[in-house]
Design an enzyme around this catalytic site. Structure first.
Site, PDB file in Angstrom:
ATOM      1  N   ASP A   1      -8.871  -0.168 -10.265  1.00  0.00           N
ATOM      2  CA  ASP A   1      -9.672  -0.654  -9.147  1.00  0.00           C
ATOM      3  C   ASP A   1     -10.871   0.263  -8.962  1.00  0.00           C
ATOM      4  O   ASP A   1     -11.967  -0.025  -9.424  1.00  0.00           O
ATOM      5  CB  ASP A   1      -8.834  -0.748  -7.873  1.00  0.00           C
ATOM      6  CG  ASP A   1      -9.620  -1.329  -6.705  1.00  0.00           C
ATOM      7  OD1 ASP A   1     -10.813  -1.670  -6.875  1.00  0.00           O
ATOM      8  OD2 ASP A   1      -9.060  -1.455  -5.598  1.00  0.00           O
TER       9      ASP A   1
ATOM     10  N   CYS B   1     -10.298  -8.162  -2.805  1.00  0.00           N
ATOM     11  CA  CYS B   1     -11.201  -8.259  -1.663  1.00  0.00           C
ATOM     12  C   CYS B   1     -11.069  -7.035  -0.785  1.00  0.00           C
ATOM     13  O   CYS B   1     -10.140  -6.253  -0.909  1.00  0.00           O
ATOM     14  CB  CYS B   1     -10.889  -9.512  -0.836  1.00  0.00           C
ATOM     15  SG  CYS B   1      -9.305  -9.440   0.058  1.00  0.00           S
TER      16      CYS B   1
ATOM     17  N   GLU C   1      -1.650  -0.677  -8.937  1.00  0.00           N
ATOM     18  CA  GLU C   1      -3.107  -0.568  -8.893  1.00  0.00           C
ATOM     19  C   GLU C   1      -3.532   0.882  -8.663  1.00  0.00           C
ATOM     20  O   GLU C   1      -3.013   1.543  -7.758  1.00  0.00           O
ATOM     21  CB  GLU C   1      -3.612  -1.412  -7.718  1.00  0.00           C
ATOM     22  CG  GLU C   1      -4.705  -2.382  -8.045  1.00  0.00           C
ATOM     23  CD  GLU C   1      -5.157  -3.096  -6.787  1.00  0.00           C
ATOM     24  OE1 GLU C   1      -6.360  -2.989  -6.467  1.00  0.00           O
ATOM     25  OE2 GLU C   1      -4.325  -3.735  -6.137  1.00  0.00           O
TER      26      GLU C   1
ATOM     27  N   LYS D   1       0.843  -1.189   0.000  1.00  0.00           N
ATOM     28  CA  LYS D   1       0.000   0.000   0.000  1.00  0.00           C
ATOM     29  C   LYS D   1       0.884   1.246   0.000  1.00  0.00           C
ATOM     30  O   LYS D   1       1.738   1.413   0.876  1.00  0.00           O
ATOM     31  CB  LYS D   1      -0.911   0.004   1.235  1.00  0.00           C
ATOM     32  CG  LYS D   1      -1.981  -1.068   1.229  1.00  0.00           C
ATOM     33  CD  LYS D   1      -3.048  -0.783   0.192  1.00  0.00           C
ATOM     34  CE  LYS D   1      -4.229  -1.743   0.315  1.00  0.00           C
ATOM     35  NZ  LYS D   1      -5.303  -1.437  -0.644  1.00  0.00           N
TER      36      LYS D   1
ATOM     37  N   ASP E   1      -0.435  -0.865  -4.578  1.00  0.00           N
ATOM     38  CA  ASP E   1      -1.756  -0.248  -4.624  1.00  0.00           C
ATOM     39  C   ASP E   1      -1.651   1.166  -4.069  1.00  0.00           C
ATOM     40  O   ASP E   1      -1.416   1.357  -2.874  1.00  0.00           O
ATOM     41  CB  ASP E   1      -2.761  -1.061  -3.811  1.00  0.00           C
ATOM     42  CG  ASP E   1      -4.190  -0.561  -3.973  1.00  0.00           C
ATOM     43  OD1 ASP E   1      -4.398   0.409  -4.733  1.00  0.00           O
ATOM     44  OD2 ASP E   1      -5.092  -1.146  -3.342  1.00  0.00           O
TER      45      ASP E   1
ATOM     46  N   LYS F   1     -13.848  -6.985  -7.714  1.00  0.00           N
ATOM     47  CA  LYS F   1     -14.228  -7.215  -6.325  1.00  0.00           C
ATOM     48  C   LYS F   1     -15.738  -7.393  -6.264  1.00  0.00           C
ATOM     49  O   LYS F   1     -16.487  -6.601  -6.842  1.00  0.00           O
ATOM     50  CB  LYS F   1     -13.819  -6.032  -5.433  1.00  0.00           C
ATOM     51  CG  LYS F   1     -12.323  -5.853  -5.269  1.00  0.00           C
ATOM     52  CD  LYS F   1     -12.027  -4.626  -4.421  1.00  0.00           C
ATOM     53  CE  LYS F   1     -10.529  -4.424  -4.236  1.00  0.00           C
ATOM     54  NZ  LYS F   1     -10.235  -3.146  -3.520  1.00  0.00           N
TER      55      LYS F   1
END
Length: 331
Positions: free
Chosen positions: A228, A278, A205, A154, A179, A250
Site C-alpha cells: 500500500d 480508499c 497489507e 486494522k 492492514d 488508491k
C-alpha cells in the site's frame, strides 16, 4: 464577462463526521476532511473528491491551494491528458482528474466507463473495516459485523497475534484481510504473518514501513502480502515484484482514475493481484474507483459506511454489496 464556453474551476474543503472514530496504527480521527473540485463548461459541471493524507505530507489547505493554482490553466483549456504532466500524483490531481472525467462523460452523453472504454462495473462485495483497538474491543466490533463476508482488520504492532485471534473467533465465517499500516518490524514479521496464517487470513497489507520492506523478499511468505504505502503509480511497481503479491491502488495515491486504470493494467501484466482501496470519504470519492473493480481481487470501498452521513445521491450499499454510481452522483 466570462463565456460559458470557457471552463471554470471551483474547489472547497468539506467535512463529514465519522460514526464514532476510525483508528489505525498512526492514530484516530473523528471526521473525514475532503477537498472537492468542480470543473464547469457549457452549463455542465464535473466533480471530483480527494482526501489529503498527512502520511504523504498533504494537508487540506495545501491541497486546496494546489487545485486553485490550476484555475488559469483550466480557463486556458487544460485537459485531462495535459493534467497528468501539469501536476504531480497525489490528492489534488485526483480531484481534478475525476472532475474532468465526470465533465467529459456529461458532454459526451456517456457513462464514464463507456467513455474510457472500460467494462461496466457490476456490484461487488466490499471489505468492511474493523478499527484498531484492544483485542476484546475489536472482537466485539467483529461480532457485530460477522454477517459481512469480507472484513478488513486494522492491526498496529505489539499484541497483533491476540487481536487477530480474537477477531477470528468473533467472526468465524468471514474472509479476513489485515492492514498493519507499516506498524510491524523485521523482528516480528514472521511471527505476525504466522499468526495471521493460523487465523485463516487471506491477505496482509503493508506489514513493514515503505522503504524498509526488503525482508519480505528474504522470507517464505505463508500468505499473500499487499503493498500500500510502498506503491503509488506505475513507476513504483516493478521494484516490488519480489516483495509483494498484490498492490493496493488508491486514486489519491495515483493522482486520479486515469493513472489508476493504467496502473491496474500494468500491475496485472506483472502478475500482481489488485486491491482497489480508499480513504475514509464520501461516495464521490468511491464512485470513480468502482471502474477499477472489474480487475480487482479485493474491493475495499467502504468509506461511506464509516461516516455518520454520506452526501446526496450516494452509492447504493446493500449490506456489503456496493453498486456502480448513478449519473446524478458522478460519471
Amino acid at each position: 464577462m466570462t463565456s460559458s464556453k470557457v471552463p471554470a474551476l471551483r474547489s472547497q474543503i468539506e467535512r463529514f463526521p465519522i460514526a464514532g472514530s476510525f483508528t489505525i496504527s498512526r492514530g484516530a480521527k473523528t471526521e473525514a476532511v475532503t477537498v472537492v473540485a468542480e470543473v464547469s463548461r457549457d452549463g455542465l459541471t464535473g466533480r471530483g473528491e480527494c482526501v489529503p493524507y498527512p502520511r504523504y505530507g498533504e494537508t487540506p489547505e495545501a491541497t486546496l491551494a494546489a487545485i486553485q493554482a490550476m484555475e488559469d490553466a483550466v480557463r486556458g483549456g487544460l485537459d485531462r491528458e495535459a493534467l497528468q504532466a501539469a501536476m504531480k500524483p497525489g490528492a489534488a490531481r485526483n480531484a481534478l482528474d475525476c472532475a474532468f472525467i465526470d465533465l467529459e462523460a456529461k458532454q459526451a452523453g456517456l457513462r464514464a466507463w463507456s467513455l474510457l472504454g472500460r467494462p461496466s462495473p457490476g456490484e461487488r462485495t466490499t471489505a468492511f473495516t474493523i478499527s484498531l483497538g484492544a483485542p476484546e474491543t475489536m472482537a466485539a466490533a467483529a461480532a457485530k459485523a460477522a454477517h459481512r463476508p469480507l472484513l478488513k482488520i486494522k492491526l498496529g504492532g505489539e499484541g497483533d497475534a491476540a487481536r487477530i485471534a480474537a477477531v477470528r473467533k468473533a467472526a468465524p465465517e468471514s474472509e479476513l484481510i489485515v492492514d498493519a499500516n507499516e506498524a510491524w518490524a523485521e523482528a516480528n514479521l514472521e511471527a505476525n504473518l504466522a499468526a495471521c496464517a493460523a487465523a485463516g487470513v487471506t491477505l496482509v497489507e503493508q506489514p513493514l514501513p515503505a522503504g524498509r520492506d526488503h525482508a519480505l523478499a528474504r522470507i517464505k511468505r505463508p500468505l499473500a502480502v499487499c503493498a500500500d504505502e510502498s506503491v503509488h503509480d506505475r513507476g513504483s511497481l516493478a521494484p516490488l515484484r519480489d516483495r509483494y503479491d498484490a498492490v493496493n491502488i488508491k486514486l489519491d495515491k495515483t493522482g486520479g482514475l486515469t493513472e489508476a486504470l493504467a496502473m491496474a493494467d500494468a500491475a496485472q501484466a506483472l502478475g500482481f493481484e489488485i486491491m482497489i482501496g480508499c480513504m475514509v470519504a464520501t461516495s464521490l470519492s468511491m464512485a470513480p474507483a468502482t471502474l477499477v473493480t472489474p480487475q480487482a481481487r479485493f474491493v475495499d470501498l467502504d468509506g461511506p459506511l464509516l461516516l455518520a452521513h454520506d452526501r446526496n445521491h450516494g452509492l447504493r450499499y446493500d449490506g456489503s454489496l456496493v453498486y456502480p454510481p448513478e449519473s446524478s452522483l458522478w460519471g
